[in-house]
Scaffold this motif. Structure first.
Motif, PDB file in Angstrom:
ATOM      1  N   HIS A 110      -3.337  -2.843 -11.952  1.00  0.00           N
ATOM      2  CA  HIS A 110      -4.378  -3.424 -12.797  1.00  0.00           C
ATOM      3  C   HIS A 110      -5.394  -4.267 -12.047  1.00  0.00           C
ATOM      4  CE1 HIS A 110      -2.848  -2.311 -16.821  1.00  0.00           C
ATOM      5  NE2 HIS A 110      -1.640  -2.439 -16.287  1.00  0.00           N
ATOM      6  N   SER A 111      -5.257  -4.437 -10.731  1.00  0.00           N
ATOM      7  CA  SER A 111      -6.163  -5.326 -10.012  1.00  0.00           C
ATOM      8  C   SER A 111      -6.419  -4.836  -8.601  1.00  0.00           C
ATOM      9  CB  SER A 111      -5.589  -6.748  -9.967  1.00  0.00           C
ATOM     10  OG  SER A 111      -6.459  -7.632  -9.312  1.00  0.00           O
ATOM     11  N   THR A 112      -7.564  -5.229  -8.047  1.00  0.00           N
ATOM     12  CA  THR A 112      -7.888  -4.870  -6.668  1.00  0.00           C
ATOM     13  C   THR A 112      -7.236  -5.810  -5.666  1.00  0.00           C
ATOM     14  OG1 THR A 112      -9.896  -6.225  -6.812  1.00  0.00           O
ATOM     15  CG2 THR A 112     -10.128  -3.866  -7.279  1.00  0.00           C
ATOM     16  N   SER A 113      -6.678  -6.927  -6.143  1.00  0.00           N
ATOM     17  CA  SER A 113      -6.126  -7.923  -5.224  1.00  0.00           C
ATOM     18  C   SER A 113      -4.987  -8.685  -5.889  1.00  0.00           C
ATOM     19  CB  SER A 113      -7.220  -8.905  -4.789  1.00  0.00           C
ATOM     20  OG  SER A 113      -6.725  -9.870  -3.898  1.00  0.00           O
ATOM     21  N   ASN A 114      -4.114  -9.253  -5.069  1.00  0.00           N
ATOM     22  CA  ASN A 114      -3.083 -10.170  -5.560  1.00  0.00           C
ATOM     23  C   ASN A 114      -2.585 -11.000  -4.382  1.00  0.00           C
ATOM     24  OD1 ASN A 114      -0.762  -8.750  -4.273  1.00  0.00           O
ATOM     25  ND2 ASN A 114      -1.267  -7.139  -5.755  1.00  0.00           N
ATOM     26  N   ASN A 115      -1.846 -12.035  -4.681  1.00  0.00           N
ATOM     27  CA  ASN A 115      -1.400 -12.961  -3.630  1.00  0.00           C
ATOM     28  C   ASN A 115      -0.451 -12.320  -2.637  1.00  0.00           C
ATOM     29  OD1 ASN A 115      -2.884 -15.170  -4.543  1.00  0.00           O
ATOM     30  ND2 ASN A 115      -1.287 -15.811  -5.978  1.00  0.00           N
ATOM     31  N   ARG A 116       0.290 -11.294  -3.047  1.00  0.00           N
ATOM     32  CA  ARG A 116       1.238 -10.642  -2.129  1.00  0.00           C
ATOM     33  C   ARG A 116       0.501 -10.009  -0.954  1.00  0.00           C
ATOM     34  NH1 ARG A 116       2.198  -8.752  -6.932  1.00  0.00           N
ATOM     35  NH2 ARG A 116       1.935  -6.532  -6.447  1.00  0.00           N
ATOM     36  N   ARG A 117      -0.711  -9.558  -1.194  1.00  0.00           N
ATOM     37  CA  ARG A 117      -1.461  -8.880  -0.130  1.00  0.00           C
ATOM     38  C   ARG A 117      -2.047  -9.854   0.896  1.00  0.00           C
ATOM     39  NH1 ARG A 117      -4.559  -4.213  -3.766  1.00  0.00           N
ATOM     40  NH2 ARG A 117      -2.672  -3.617  -4.935  1.00  0.00           N
ATOM     41  N   LYS A 119       0.062 -11.892   2.352  1.00  0.00           N
ATOM     42  CA  LYS A 119       1.270 -12.199   3.143  1.00  0.00           C
ATOM     43  C   LYS A 119       1.781 -10.903   3.786  1.00  0.00           C
ATOM     44  CE  LYS A 119       2.533 -15.874  -0.118  1.00  0.00           C
ATOM     45  NZ  LYS A 119       1.365 -15.703  -1.018  1.00  0.00           N
ATOM     46  N   PRO A 120       1.582 -10.736   5.090  1.00  0.00           N
ATOM     47  CA  PRO A 120       1.959  -9.489   5.771  1.00  0.00           C
ATOM     48  C   PRO A 120       3.414  -9.088   5.586  1.00  0.00           C
ATOM     49  CG  PRO A 120       0.595 -10.848   7.199  1.00  0.00           C
ATOM     50  CD  PRO A 120       0.921 -11.687   6.002  1.00  0.00           C
ATOM     51  N   TYR A 121       4.315 -10.061   5.435  1.00  0.00           N
ATOM     52  CA  TYR A 121       5.732  -9.708   5.308  1.00  0.00           C
ATOM     53  C   TYR A 121       6.039  -8.986   4.002  1.00  0.00           C
ATOM     54  CZ  TYR A 121       5.918 -14.094   2.597  1.00  0.00           C
ATOM     55  OH  TYR A 121       5.698 -15.094   1.692  1.00  0.00           O
ATOM     56  N   PHE A 122       5.103  -9.031   3.055  1.00  0.00           N
ATOM     57  CA  PHE A 122       5.300  -8.310   1.805  1.00  0.00           C
ATOM     58  C   PHE A 122       5.031  -6.804   1.963  1.00  0.00           C
ATOM     59  CE2 PHE A 122       5.433 -12.026  -1.097  1.00  0.00           C
ATOM     60  CZ  PHE A 122       6.333 -11.531  -2.022  1.00  0.00           C
ATOM     61  N   ARG A 123       4.283  -6.402   2.988  1.00  0.00           N
ATOM     62  CA  ARG A 123       3.885  -5.002   3.090  1.00  0.00           C
ATOM     63  C   ARG A 123       5.081  -4.047   3.140  1.00  0.00           C
ATOM     64  NH1 ARG A 123      -0.417  -4.941   6.462  1.00  0.00           N
ATOM     65  NH2 ARG A 123      -1.964  -4.173   4.991  1.00  0.00           N
ATOM     66  N   PRO A 124       6.080  -4.261   4.008  1.00  0.00           N
ATOM     67  CA  PRO A 124       7.222  -3.328   4.014  1.00  0.00           C
ATOM     68  C   PRO A 124       7.994  -3.330   2.691  1.00  0.00           C
ATOM     69  CG  PRO A 124       7.651  -5.202   5.463  1.00  0.00           C
ATOM     70  CD  PRO A 124       6.199  -5.254   5.102  1.00  0.00           C
ATOM     71  N   THR A 143      -9.726  -0.076  -7.241  1.00  0.00           N
ATOM     72  CA  THR A 143      -8.319  -0.471  -7.277  1.00  0.00           C
ATOM     73  C   THR A 143      -7.474   0.467  -6.425  1.00  0.00           C
ATOM     74  OG1 THR A 143      -8.636  -1.327  -9.517  1.00  0.00           O
ATOM     75  CG2 THR A 143      -6.376  -0.978  -8.808  1.00  0.00           C
ATOM     76  N   LYS A 144      -7.744   1.760  -6.513  1.00  0.00           N
ATOM     77  CA  LYS A 144      -7.023   2.743  -5.702  1.00  0.00           C
ATOM     78  C   LYS A 144      -7.295   2.523  -4.207  1.00  0.00           C
ATOM     79  CE  LYS A 144      -7.057   7.674  -4.476  1.00  0.00           C
ATOM     80  NZ  LYS A 144      -5.661   7.722  -3.998  1.00  0.00           N
ATOM     81  N   ASP A 145      -8.578   2.326  -3.853  1.00  0.00           N
ATOM     82  CA  ASP A 145      -8.929   2.149  -2.443  1.00  0.00           C
ATOM     83  C   ASP A 145      -8.229   0.925  -1.856  1.00  0.00           C
ATOM     84  OD1 ASP A 145     -10.517   4.377  -2.620  1.00  0.00           O
ATOM     85  OD2 ASP A 145     -12.406   3.266  -2.789  1.00  0.00           O
ATOM     86  N   ALA A 146      -8.189  -0.157  -2.627  1.00  0.00           N
ATOM     87  CA  ALA A 146      -7.543  -1.384  -2.142  1.00  0.00           C
ATOM     88  C   ALA A 146      -6.039  -1.181  -1.962  1.00  0.00           C
ATOM     89  CB  ALA A 146      -7.814  -2.533  -3.110  1.00  0.00           C
ATOM     90  N   LEU A 147      -5.416  -0.469  -2.888  1.00  0.00           N
ATOM     91  CA  LEU A 147      -3.976  -0.212  -2.788  1.00  0.00           C
ATOM     92  C   LEU A 147      -3.671   0.736  -1.631  1.00  0.00           C
ATOM     93  CD1 LEU A 147      -1.126  -0.598  -3.951  1.00  0.00           C
ATOM     94  CD2 LEU A 147      -1.563   1.374  -5.429  1.00  0.00           C
ATOM     95  N   ASP A 148      -4.466   1.787  -1.492  1.00  0.00           N
ATOM     96  CA  ASP A 148      -4.275   2.714  -0.373  1.00  0.00           C
ATOM     97  C   ASP A 148      -4.347   1.983   0.960  1.00  0.00           C
ATOM     98  OD1 ASP A 148      -3.983   4.857  -2.057  1.00  0.00           O
ATOM     99  OD2 ASP A 148      -6.012   5.634  -1.794  1.00  0.00           O
ATOM    100  N   HIS A 149      -5.303   1.062   1.072  1.00  0.00           N
ATOM    101  CA  HIS A 149      -5.462   0.300   2.319  1.00  0.00           C
ATOM    102  C   HIS A 149      -4.242  -0.598   2.558  1.00  0.00           C
ATOM    103  CE1 HIS A 149      -7.420  -1.922   5.533  1.00  0.00           C
ATOM    104  NE2 HIS A 149      -7.100  -3.050   4.914  1.00  0.00           N
TER     105      HIS A 149
END
Length: 354
Positions: A110-117, A119-124, A143-149
């Protein structure tokens, strides 16, 4: 085909608004839909769901992070053909509850951004969670482009994420029982970190048009700080904090100008609602809002309260520009019908079960 939607609650918000209109439309399309919330809030969205005859189940859990959520979710998930989750941390909890059940899970981003993004340790962790999903629905291309990245998706991986634009009901609403003052600038939004109410408050100090009232509909964590800012700016007598309103759409139709000021946004559903109501929209120039508003309303640089004030003055003084935004907005809103959104969701469900 039975589809179980899951969200933490139906308090005021864009995702909740979408569900309140989407689920009844899916039912019309003969999709057997049910909704699970962690807790009930007595909101108007709950009433809409229940009035449409859609089963609404509450887990009776106040905390979004209670371990009991996993065990209480599982019985509802077992009886569904597809599970459709919304928002964080519902995504994580649904994926974990699905271990040993194996239901296909869809998640709406539902969003292009969030706080988890941030914090690099959240990526895995996120890669593992999203990897357990059958499909991800992004509510806009941005939203898709931001998530894909964020997930390092490319080529085949990226096909897991599909874009389905949000929609709204285009049925006219009745006028509110209590009128807004003349020359009202209205923002309808929860008071959260993603929303930039402060810029709208600061713009009020620079509006030259006499007699303008600023109204906020919604509640949330940042509302008290916005009240304090209004006092600091000395504009408290020009600002109305309306709280949550059951007649928000009708208020949009009565306002002179609609403002959607955000730090980030997934889509901008409220902006579409303003346009459908025939009210000119001024919105922050951020991903998710820009694509919805630009060319039909007016965008201003995010956080630039002087530019926002000038735009508001221009709309109040330039009748041709005002009429152009009304006409362009109504035309743009027609592209975002909830019926089209529901039809696309239904087709996606059918493809997943084949």
């Amino acid at each position: 085909m039975k589809v179980l939607h899951i969200i933490s609650s139906l308090e005021t918000g864009g995702a909740q608004k979408l569900l309140s209109e989407l689920l009844p439309e899916l039912k019309i399309l003969d999709v057997d839909v049910e909704l699970v919330v962690f807790r009930k809030t007595g909101s108007r969205f709950e009433k809409q769901i229940e009035n449409a005859g859609i089963p609404l189940h509450s887990l009776g859990i106040e905390s979004n992070y209670s371990p009991a959520i996993l065990t209480r979710l599982r019985p509802y998930m077992k009886s569904a053909d597809i599970v459709h989750a919304h928002l964080f941390p519902v995504l994580y909890e649904t994926v974990l509850a699905n271990i040993g059940i194996g239901k296909p899970i869809i998640y709406t981003e539902h969003s292009t951004s969030n706080n988890r993004r941030t914090k690099p340790y959240f990526r895995p962790i996120e890669k593992w969670m999203y990897g357990r999903l059958a499909k991800v629905i992004a509510i806009s291309r941005q939203t898709k482009d931001a998530l894909d990245h964020w997930l390092d998706y490319c080529d085949g991986d990226s096909e897991k994420v599909v874009v389905v634009n949000n929609g709204i009901s285009l049925v006219p609403v009745e006028a509110p029982s209590r009128a807004l003052p003349e020359k009202t600038v209205l923002m309808v939004s929860r008071f959260t970190e993603a929303k930039d109410h402060a810029t709208v408050l600061r713009a009020m100090k620079h509006i030259a048009t006499p007699g303008v009232t600023l109204a906020f509909a919604g509640t949330g964590a940042t509302m008290d700080s916005c009240r304090r800012l209004a006092l600091e700016l000395g504009i408290q007598n020009q600002v109305l904090f309306l709280g949550d309103r059951d007649d928000a759409q009708a208020l949009m139709a009565q306002a002179s100008i609609g403002v959607q000021s955000s730090h980030w946004e997934g889509f901008g559903l409220t902006a579409v609602e303003f346009m459908a109501a025939g009210t000119p929209v001024v919105a922050s120039d951020v991903e998710g809002l820009r694509q919805v508003v630009e060319g039909a309303g007016i965008v201003f640089p995010q956080g630039d309260y002087v530019a926002l004030a000038r735009t508001i003055d221009l709309l109040f003084t330039d009748s041709e520009l005002y009429s152009s935004c009304v006409y362009g907005g109504k035309s743009r809103a027609g592209e975002y019908s909830i019926k089209n959104t529901a039809r696309t969701y239904s087709e996606l469900y059918e493809r997943i079960l084949k």
